[in-house]
Design a protein around this motif. Structure first.
Motif, PDB file in Angstrom:
ATOM      1  N   LEU A   1     -21.811  23.365 -12.966  1.00  0.00           N
ATOM      2  CA  LEU A   1     -22.688  22.283 -12.525  1.00  0.00           C
ATOM      3  C   LEU A   1     -21.899  20.988 -12.300  1.00  0.00           C
ATOM      4  N   SER A   2     -20.903  20.746 -13.127  1.00  0.00           N
ATOM      5  CA  SER A   2     -20.055  19.568 -12.934  1.00  0.00           C
ATOM      6  C   SER A   2     -19.271  19.680 -11.635  1.00  0.00           C
ATOM      7  N   TRP A   3     -18.748  20.872 -11.363  1.00  0.00           N
ATOM      8  CA  TRP A   3     -17.964  21.109 -10.154  1.00  0.00           C
ATOM      9  C   TRP A   3     -18.840  20.958  -8.909  1.00  0.00           C
ATOM     10  N   LEU A   4     -20.087  21.411  -9.008  1.00  0.00           N
ATOM     11  CA  LEU A   4     -21.024  21.285  -7.882  1.00  0.00           C
ATOM     12  C   LEU A   4     -21.549  19.866  -7.713  1.00  0.00           C
ATOM     13  N   GLY A   5     -21.328  19.022  -8.697  1.00  0.00           N
ATOM     14  CA  GLY A   5     -21.746  17.633  -8.609  1.00  0.00           C
ATOM     15  C   GLY A   5     -23.201  17.405  -8.949  1.00  0.00           C
ATOM     16  N   VAL A   6     -23.771  18.276  -9.742  1.00  0.00           N
ATOM     17  CA  VAL A   6     -25.185  18.132 -10.133  1.00  0.00           C
ATOM     18  C   VAL A   6     -25.352  17.015 -11.113  1.00  0.00           C
TER      19      VAL A   6
ATOM     20  N   TRP B   1     -28.055  18.848 -20.902  1.00  0.00           N
ATOM     21  CA  TRP B   1     -29.285  19.489 -21.379  1.00  0.00           C
ATOM     22  C   TRP B   1     -29.511  20.834 -20.686  1.00  0.00           C
ATOM     23  N   ILE B   2     -29.197  20.910 -19.393  1.00  0.00           N
ATOM     24  CA  ILE B   2     -29.357  22.178 -18.670  1.00  0.00           C
ATOM     25  C   ILE B   2     -28.407  23.228 -19.242  1.00  0.00           C
ATOM     26  N   ALA B   3     -27.151  22.854 -19.434  1.00  0.00           N
ATOM     27  CA  ALA B   3     -26.173  23.785 -20.004  1.00  0.00           C
ATOM     28  C   ALA B   3     -26.586  24.212 -21.413  1.00  0.00           C
TER      29      ALA B   3
ATOM     30  N   GLY C   1     -29.054  11.269 -25.829  1.00  0.00           N
ATOM     31  CA  GLY C   1     -28.388  10.337 -24.936  1.00  0.00           C
ATOM     32  C   GLY C   1     -27.475  10.976 -23.913  1.00  0.00           C
ATOM     33  N   GLN C   2     -27.447  12.294 -23.840  1.00  0.00           N
ATOM     34  CA  GLN C   2     -26.587  12.978 -22.876  1.00  0.00           C
ATOM     35  C   GLN C   2     -27.311  13.110 -21.527  1.00  0.00           C
ATOM     36  N   PRO C   3     -26.556  13.267 -20.449  1.00  0.00           N
ATOM     37  CA  PRO C   3     -27.187  13.412 -19.137  1.00  0.00           C
ATOM     38  C   PRO C   3     -27.877  14.773 -18.982  1.00  0.00           C
TER      39      PRO C   3
END
Length: 98
Positions: free
Chosen positions: A93-98, A63-65, A57-59
Motif C-alpha cells: 500500500l505504501s508503494w502504491l501510494g495509498v 489501520w488497513i494493514a 494516531g496512525q494513518p
C-alpha cells in the motif's frame, strides 16, 4: 566514587530485588486464588493493549494493514504468517501510494 554513590547503588539494587520478589509472591498468591483465570488470558491482553496503543494516531494505511493482519491471525493462528502478511500489505500500500 563517594560513599553516597555506593549508597545509591546499594539502595537501587535492594529495590530491584524487592520488586522481583514481590512479583513472585504476588504471582503465587494470584495463582492460588479464585482470580487465577486472569493469568490464562494475560499474554493475549498485553499484546492487544500494545498493538492498540501503537495504532492510536496512525494513518489509515497502518489501520488497513493491521486489519488485514488481524484477519490473517484469526484465519491461520500463525504468528509468522500474520507478521509477514501485515508487513507485506503495508509495504504494498505504501508503494502504491495509498
Amino acid at each position: 566514587m563517594t560513599g553516597a554513590h555506593w549508597a545509591v547503588i546499594g539502595l537501587l539494587a535492594v529495590g530491584a530485588f524487592a520488586i522481583r520478589v514481590s512479583g513472585l509472591v504476588a504471582g503465587r498468591r494470584i495463582r492460588d486464588s479464585r482470580h487465577a483465570w486472569v493469568l490464562d488470558d494475560l499474554p493475549g491482553l498485553i499484546v492487544v493493549s500494545l498493538v492498540t496503543s501503537s495504532l492510536v494516531g496512525q494513518p489509515l494505511l497502518t489501520w488497513i494493514a493491521a486489519a488485514v493482519a488481524l484477519g490473517i491471525a484469526i484465519l491461520t493462528d500463525h504468528v509468522i504468517a500474520t507478521m509477514a502478511v501485515g508487513v507485506s500489505v503495508f509495504a504494498a500500500l505504501s508503494w502504491l501510494g495509498v
